[in-house]
Design a protein around this motif. Sequence first.
Motif, PDB file in Angstrom:
ATOM      1  N   GLU A 523       5.064  18.130  35.075  1.00 22.90           N
ATOM      2  CA  GLU A 523       4.027  18.738  35.447  1.00 22.90           C
ATOM      3  C   GLU A 523       3.006  19.025  34.307  1.00 22.90           C
ATOM      4  O   GLU A 523       3.407  18.896  33.130  1.00 22.90           O
ATOM      5  N   GLY A 524       1.692  18.923  34.784  1.00 22.20           N
ATOM      6  CA  GLY A 524       0.578  19.059  33.561  1.00 22.20           C
ATOM      7  C   GLY A 524       0.187  17.586  33.169  1.00 22.20           C
ATOM      8  O   GLY A 524      -0.860  17.333  32.251  1.00 22.20           O
ATOM      9  N   THR A 525       0.689  16.584  33.689  1.00 22.72           N
ATOM     10  CA  THR A 525       0.234  15.360  33.458  1.00 22.72           C
ATOM     11  C   THR A 525      -1.129  14.918  33.827  1.00 22.72           C
ATOM     12  O   THR A 525      -1.339  15.222  34.987  1.00 22.72           O
ATOM     13  N   ILE A 526      -2.092  14.687  32.883  1.00 23.23           N
ATOM     14  CA  ILE A 526      -3.394  14.278  33.230  1.00 23.23           C
ATOM     15  C   ILE A 526      -3.533  13.073  33.955  1.00 23.23           C
ATOM     16  O   ILE A 526      -3.334  11.883  33.383  1.00 23.23           O
ATOM     17  N   ILE A 527      -4.338  13.126  35.337  1.00 21.40           N
ATOM     18  CA  ILE A 527      -4.351  11.816  35.921  1.00 21.40           C
ATOM     19  C   ILE A 527      -5.795  11.547  35.460  1.00 21.40           C
ATOM     20  O   ILE A 527      -5.929  10.254  35.272  1.00 21.40           O
ATOM     21  N   SER A 528      -6.801  12.337  35.453  1.00 19.62           N
ATOM     22  CA  SER A 528      -8.227  11.960  35.049  1.00 19.62           C
ATOM     23  C   SER A 528      -8.842  13.002  34.431  1.00 19.62           C
ATOM     24  O   SER A 528      -8.564  14.219  34.838  1.00 19.62           O
ATOM     25  N   SER A 529      -9.541  12.943  33.231  1.00 19.86           N
ATOM     26  CA  SER A 529     -10.081  14.011  32.263  1.00 19.86           C
ATOM     27  C   SER A 529     -11.640  13.921  32.450  1.00 19.86           C
ATOM     28  O   SER A 529     -12.405  15.015  31.784  1.00 19.86           O
ATOM     29  N   ASN A 530     -12.072  13.170  32.993  1.00 21.03           N
ATOM     30  CA  ASN A 530     -13.567  12.791  32.785  1.00 21.03           C
ATOM     31  C   ASN A 530     -14.337  12.894  33.882  1.00 21.03           C
ATOM     32  O   ASN A 530     -15.445  12.208  34.064  1.00 21.03           O
ATOM     33  N   ILE A 531     -13.856  13.441  35.231  1.00 20.99           N
ATOM     34  CA  ILE A 531     -14.620  13.631  36.434  1.00 20.99           C
ATOM     35  C   ILE A 531     -15.392  14.823  36.471  1.00 20.99           C
ATOM     36  O   ILE A 531     -15.068  15.950  36.608  1.00 20.99           O
ATOM     37  N   THR A 532     -16.897  14.764  35.879  1.00 24.10           N
ATOM     38  CA  THR A 532     -17.692  15.972  35.808  1.00 24.10           C
ATOM     39  C   THR A 532     -18.996  15.876  36.760  1.00 24.10           C
ATOM     40  O   THR A 532     -19.299  14.800  36.860  1.00 24.10           O
ATOM     41  N   ALA A 533     -19.374  17.077  37.048  1.00 23.40           N
ATOM     42  CA  ALA A 533     -20.752  17.263  37.799  1.00 23.40           C
ATOM     43  C   ALA A 533     -21.737  17.589  36.782  1.00 23.40           C
ATOM     44  O   ALA A 533     -21.473  18.624  35.931  1.00 23.40           O
ATOM     45  N   TYR A 534     -23.209  17.410  37.205  1.00 27.48           N
ATOM     46  CA  TYR A 534     -24.218  18.001  36.354  1.00 27.48           C
ATOM     47  C   TYR A 534     -25.123  19.017  37.132  1.00 27.48           C
ATOM     48  O   TYR A 534     -25.357  18.755  38.181  1.00 27.48           O
ATOM     49  N   ASP A 535     -25.466  20.283  36.536  1.00 24.32           N
ATOM     50  CA  ASP A 535     -26.475  21.151  36.976  1.00 24.32           C
ATOM     51  C   ASP A 535     -27.552  21.556  36.196  1.00 24.32           C
ATOM     52  O   ASP A 535     -26.897  21.975  35.117  1.00 24.32           O
ATOM     53  N   PRO A 536     -28.754  21.252  36.234  1.00 24.89           N
ATOM     54  CA  PRO A 536     -29.700  21.628  35.240  1.00 24.89           C
ATOM     55  C   PRO A 536     -30.124  23.233  34.995  1.00 24.89           C
ATOM     56  O   PRO A 536     -30.855  23.423  34.061  1.00 24.89           O
ATOM     57  N   ASP A 537     -29.614  24.055  35.849  1.00 24.95           N
ATOM     58  CA  ASP A 537     -29.728  25.366  35.688  1.00 24.95           C
ATOM     59  C   ASP A 537     -28.950  25.985  34.370  1.00 24.95           C
ATOM     60  O   ASP A 537     -28.195  25.366  33.894  1.00 24.95           O
ATOM     61  N   SER A 538     -29.730  27.085  34.204  1.00 26.19           N
ATOM     62  CA  SER A 538     -29.391  27.476  32.684  1.00 26.19           C
ATOM     63  C   SER A 538     -28.418  28.608  33.007  1.00 26.19           C
ATOM     64  O   SER A 538     -28.452  29.306  34.136  1.00 26.19           O
ATOM     65  N   GLY A 539     -27.775  29.042  32.003  1.00 24.36           N
ATOM     66  CA  GLY A 539     -26.611  30.300  32.126  1.00 24.36           C
ATOM     67  C   GLY A 539     -25.694  30.036  33.007  1.00 24.36           C
ATOM     68  O   GLY A 539     -25.039  28.840  32.982  1.00 24.36           O
ATOM     69  N   VAL A 540     -25.422  30.968  33.720  1.00 27.94           N
ATOM     70  CA  VAL A 540     -24.463  31.128  34.634  1.00 27.94           C
ATOM     71  C   VAL A 540     -24.545  30.216  35.977  1.00 27.94           C
ATOM     72  O   VAL A 540     -23.790  29.433  36.534  1.00 27.94           O
ATOM     73  N   TRP A 541     -25.925  29.821  36.200  1.00 28.14           N
ATOM     74  CA  TRP A 541     -26.227  28.988  37.296  1.00 28.14           C
ATOM     75  C   TRP A 541     -25.953  27.797  36.983  1.00 28.14           C
ATOM     76  O   TRP A 541     -25.772  26.603  37.731  1.00 28.14           O
ATOM     77  N   GLY A 542     -25.680  27.113  35.740  1.00 33.18           N
ATOM     78  CA  GLY A 542     -25.648  26.048  35.321  1.00 33.18           C
ATOM     79  C   GLY A 542     -23.989  25.711  35.089  1.00 33.18           C
ATOM     80  O   GLY A 542     -23.636  24.727  34.487  1.00 33.18           O
ATOM     81  N   GLN A 543     -23.318  26.913  35.281  1.00 35.14           N
ATOM     82  CA  GLN A 543     -21.922  26.597  34.882  1.00 35.14           C
ATOM     83  C   GLN A 543     -21.132  26.256  36.073  1.00 35.14           C
ATOM     84  O   GLN A 543     -21.188  27.090  37.190  1.00 35.14           O
ATOM     85  N   ILE A 544     -20.305  25.084  36.262  1.00 36.50           N
ATOM     86  CA  ILE A 544     -19.783  24.546  37.395  1.00 36.50           C
ATOM     87  C   ILE A 544     -18.166  24.658  37.504  1.00 36.50           C
ATOM     88  O   ILE A 544     -17.703  24.676  36.365  1.00 36.50           O
ATOM     89  N   THR A 545     -17.790  25.141  38.504  1.00 37.29           N
ATOM     90  CA  THR A 545     -16.232  25.355  38.738  1.00 37.29           C
ATOM     91  C   THR A 545     -15.747  24.320  39.740  1.00 37.29           C
ATOM     92  O   THR A 545     -16.372  23.821  40.634  1.00 37.29           O
ATOM     93  N   TYR A 546     -14.419  23.738  39.553  1.00 38.04           N
ATOM     94  CA  TYR A 546     -14.125  22.460  40.338  1.00 38.04           C
ATOM     95  C   TYR A 546     -13.172  22.962  41.374  1.00 38.04           C
ATOM     96  O   TYR A 546     -12.135  24.019  40.953  1.00 38.04           O
ATOM     97  N   GLN A 547     -12.910  22.308  42.567  1.00 36.32           N
ATOM     98  CA  GLN A 547     -11.753  22.504  43.637  1.00 36.32           C
ATOM     99  C   GLN A 547     -11.419  21.304  44.207  1.00 36.32           C
ATOM    100  O   GLN A 547     -12.176  20.770  44.577  1.00 36.32           O
ATOM    101  N   LEU A 548      -9.895  21.333  44.568  1.00 34.71           N
ATOM    102  CA  LEU A 548      -9.484  20.047  45.096  1.00 34.71           C
ATOM    103  C   LEU A 548      -9.085  20.233  46.701  1.00 34.71           C
ATOM    104  O   LEU A 548      -8.497  21.476  46.777  1.00 34.71           O
ATOM    105  N   LEU A 549      -9.634  19.308  47.285  1.00 36.05           N
ATOM    106  CA  LEU A 549      -9.281  19.517  48.801  1.00 36.05           C
ATOM    107  C   LEU A 549      -8.786  18.244  49.529  1.00 36.05           C
ATOM    108  O   LEU A 549      -8.646  17.098  48.829  1.00 36.05           O
ATOM    109  N   PRO A 550      -7.942  18.243  50.548  1.00 35.17           N
ATOM    110  CA  PRO A 550      -7.428  19.455  50.996  1.00 35.17           C
ATOM    111  C   PRO A 550      -6.307  20.166  50.377  1.00 35.17           C
ATOM    112  O   PRO A 550      -5.825  19.936  49.444  1.00 35.17           O
ATOM    113  N   GLU A 551      -6.163  21.294  50.883  1.00 33.97           N
ATOM    114  CA  GLU A 551      -5.408  22.416  50.154  1.00 33.97           C
ATOM    115  C   GLU A 551      -3.935  21.894  50.368  1.00 33.97           C
ATOM    116  O   GLU A 551      -3.145  22.294  49.252  1.00 33.97           O
ATOM    117  N   ASN A 552      -3.580  21.343  51.249  1.00 36.21           N
ATOM    118  CA  ASN A 552      -2.078  20.665  51.169  1.00 36.21           C
ATOM    119  C   ASN A 552      -1.781  20.010  50.154  1.00 36.21           C
ATOM    120  O   ASN A 552      -0.456  19.665  49.711  1.00 36.21           O
TER     121      ASN A 552
END
Length: 1332
Positions: A523-552
Amino acid sequence: MSRDSSGRRQRSGGVRMRVQRQHPQRQGHRIPGRMAWHSLVLLPFLLATVSGNTVPIFNMSLVYVPEDLELGQFAFKLEAYDLDKDDILTYGIRGTDSFYFLVDSSSGNVTLRNSLDRELQARLTITATVSDGVNNEVSLTLPIIVEDRNDNAPVFWNLPYNAIVPENSTLHSIIYSVFANDSDTGNASRVSYSIEEVIPDSTENRQLFYILPNGSVVLNGSLDYAKNTFYQIKIRAEDGGGLLHNNWIIQWSLTYLSLTIEDVPNLDPRFLNEPYSGSVPENCPLGTTVLTVTALDRDTGVNDEISYSITNSSIPFAISATTGTITVSEPLDREQLPSEEVLLEVMAREKNLNIYGEVAQTRTLVTVTVTDINDNKPQFYNCSLSNCDFSASVQDNFRGSIIEHSSTRLPVSNLNIVAHDPDKGINSSFKLSLQGPNASAFNVSPEMIVGTGEVQLLVYDPSLVDYEISHVMVVQIIANDTGNPTNCCSTATVTIDLIDTNDHIPEFPQSTYNLSVMEHSPEGTIISSNITAYDPDSGVWGQITYQLLPENLLTVFTVDTMTGALLVKDGNLLDRETRSAYYATLQARDGGGQVGTTVLEITLLDANDMAPVIIGSYFISVEEGQNISTQIQAIDNDEPGNLNSKLGFKILPGLFSDNFTIDADTGKMQSKEPLDREAVEDERGRMVVTVEVYDHGEPQQSTPVNVTITVGDLNDNVPVFLNQSYEFSVFEDSPGSSVGEVSATDADRTEINSRISFLLQRTSGSSNFLIRSSRLGPGNYSGDLSVDPDVPLDYDTLQQKFFSLEVVAENTAADNVGDKANVSVVVHILDVNDESPTVLPDSLQDVFVAENGTQQGVVHTLNASDPDTNHSLVFEGLAVTCFKGDSSAGDVCGDWFVLAHNGSLLVNSSDIDYEVCDRVLLMLRAEDLYTEKGNRYSQNETLRILITDVNDNTPVFQAISETFVVVPEISPVDLQVATVKATDADSGLGGTITFSIVSVVLLEDNGVSRPFGNLFRVVTTLDQGVYIGSIQVASNLDESLKGQYQVTVEARDGEAPVHSAQTVLNIFTVDNTYRIRLQFITTVEDVQSNSESIKLALTTVTKAAVYVVAIRTVEDTPDTKVEAKSVMEAYFVYSNGTALDVNQLTTLILSDALGLAELVKLGLTIIGPGEVTKPTRDTELIGIIAGLAAFLLIFILIMTLVLVLTTRSYKRKLSAMKALKVATTFNPATAQQGAGIPGTNQYNAEGANPILNHPLDPSHDLGFHEDSISVTSMNSLDENTVNAPADDDFEVKQVKVQPTDATDKEVLVAALNLKEPTKTVYINTTFTTTDL
């Protein structure tokens, strides 16, 4: 005797009159003009010749009067008799001591006029007078002994009783001694003490003290000055009781003992008026007084000096060590203090150590409040109000943020501004306002703060808050303290960042990512650490959160919502053998909800997670002596073609691993050598070998498999005895009893091949025994060797006390008889314990033990013997008998000694006392604990323990009941004057007593004490266990000394440690003033020959011991017409130390008519003092002339009375004869009889007359014409015995002539034997003395 002209007998007076009128003088008083009195000596003869009248005579010598006699009560009676019965006697008293009495002149009854007090005057002397109206008045010096009565209560001496007692006085210590004296005598003077009351009164205080019989007050508890500083003890002193007014009275007195408890330093000091608090302004000058603390020594009686100190460190206050005044020692700043209330710990310490050697101290807390002044301006701090630290640095710059175009009164975010004025109350109030370029866009809240408040910036104009105009806005907050014009304000600059709105979607660089991960990754083994997205908005609007799908897939994988990193969530679900690849979508969401996605392809890599699998099972059977060979088969389910699925083989270490080999690649297994059944411990002959099949992956996986080989048995082993030889013993005369057991084993593993039987080889004595085989276990057998039941063994008849046997063990397998084994067995015959023990005589010798426990532990050891070869002897005490001499001492010695089982005699007590028991008989016996037959006990023996004496007793003087008297003039050297007796309970030298005189002190009559040396010595003798010390005169005694010798005698024993005791003897001395001259008309030879009769007569009269000093010829006796030829000088001494003087002797002789007659018969003519000075011739002539002149004058007067006297005499005689005639008509049997009441003129029979206390005959001549001296008085006083006083107790015993002391007994008895027995008399109850 002469007759007148008518033939009648006339009274001549004779010697009686001469002796009566010869009054003795005081001792040492010289009689000038002795010749002048010679004529007066003749005068009574002349008067008697003319008148025929005799003088009255006192019939008493000593009187006892109780001191509690009431005023007016009868005291005593003056008793005198006159042969002339018609004479009326008139009594009187005079002298200094007559003040106390009144006398009835007619009856002689004396009553008390003034109160008596024996304690003031124990002896009174009066001059009693009696007159018959005819002759001269007769006087008698009468001693009056005042008898003691219990009229005095004990009197406490040295009052008042005050004492100072330290409060730490030890238990049972004497704190004071009182003394009360009772001036009474005897039992009434013995004082006892008790405590009546203790003030303050409480149960505890009543038990706090007790008093000893000697008046010592003893502490019975502990004192506490803090509880009570003063006690008052009511002490009662009471005497032993005595008679007072014929009642038994106990007198008592009360007094108070005042005890002041002296305080000692045992308590710590105490602060007064706690708790302490004070206040001081923070700007006060140094030295300002805050308050004063006061501590007192709780030991108020000590009141030690106290010093003060503050135990806190780093405080701005100081305290005066002497006064306790607390002052400001450093500048005060209330705002810098941890609290405006400063807590001081003040210690008070006494100057001196307490009684335990420790410092006496105490502590208190003082609260000092530092009051505020307005000396601080408000400041800004970057913190929240709930946890703001105002000791941190002041903050001048702040930064916050707000979304552009926020509504009115929305606060600027991320601002933590707190304004604080450290002053207190009104001093801490201040105002807030805004300044700066953007001040118009905001308001400050609140506008007024007291002390501390949170500051907020609120939007005032939303149109001015525009991100597109300016990203940053700046305002200044002003805090103004209007009450402190000199230091009023502080400024805080606030920078406000404007927040933009959300208008962009997050984007991934790739649309698909190919990833891989090892199966079963943790548990906790890192499969990939550099898959990131970019948002030019500032502040909270530029803060991105990630989610894995499907849920199963979230059960297998997880994604970091902030960074987008992909990780293993449950490695157990990653199994390549089950699923080799996964596909997922990664979603990116910004703060405004905008979403972007990408695709993830995840491939699983193989891991060595499968262990080899064994094919088949392996059980092999083989006969011993053969080899075996087998093939191990297995498979591995990991990915083929790599190391994870490549197999290898090996034998694991075990019991039989060294017997086999295996091929590591092929798995072929075979034995190294033929197999041996006996090498296999298992009953069934099974050999288990474990083979491990393993792969070559990492980590390596393996599977074990057991290969079981069963080896068949062959009979190829010989029986073996467990011991090389055996040795047993058996008691004699025990047929059929077991002797012992031999054991043998057979290594063959089957029952039939390992069976063993035992037999005895024929040897000498083997026929006396039998052997029986029995199976103990596989290949393990025993042979039970026993005595043949028909063969008794006798220890005494055997030459050798043992038998040598040979036992054979053989295998009895049915198919193959194996070899045999032999072993040697020795059987010893044992003796049976059937003899009684004996106590050795040498150990029964007498044992000597010293008394008092001076010997401890073992004092003697007893020994015993037993002929048996095997025995265990113990000793037992049966009885203890105690003796003292030849008599039983009871059971007093029962626990003095202990007899241990090993025969040791131990001292068990320190109370061994030779004086109680000197011989102990201990009855004992020995016991054989191993006895099997017969009597186990020895005969009862007696051990005599002799207690040896230790000198532990002090000589004890026996009580002295005698009074010792010495007459120096007749006390030559070596004369025994006193004796003492003493005993000592010790024996030998320790009980041998030697007496010695420690001191001799003469206590004179005037109270002066004079020490003397070498006056007396003591001679020690022994009589029936009692040591007698004879006190003897050692040098000539001074005849002139008056008083008593106090002789201190010491008794000392003769063995170390030497003990001694002392006693004091009182030896009364009789000085030469009591020497009396008795003149006789007989020669010296006659007096010497009659000396015993004279002494007996004098003893009878005086009841005193008579000590004759000398009998010699009178060289010149011009003092009387009677020519004395010899003189006897003597002392008259009573056993109580008193002696008679001339007057007292004369009174006693004249009061005893029989004694007087006997002494006159023996030649006594004159009684006088020891020394007489002869008068001169001129003086004698003058006396003669004066006597003749007086004679002529008296002769004329007498002649005128002759006629009257003659007529009266005949009338009296006529009346007497008439009374006599009437008396003869009464029957004597009807008359009341009874002895006279001693010491009185009253008689038991009413009307009895002492003159007529013998048979009367009417025809008998009553002797009225005879000299009255020929009529013996039968007055009861003639047989009175007056005991001399002993000590202070005076007692009158009215008994028949009885010695007053043991020393007088022989003399008095002899005197009584000379007296005639009382005759039977006729008593006329109606005939009274008056009739005569």
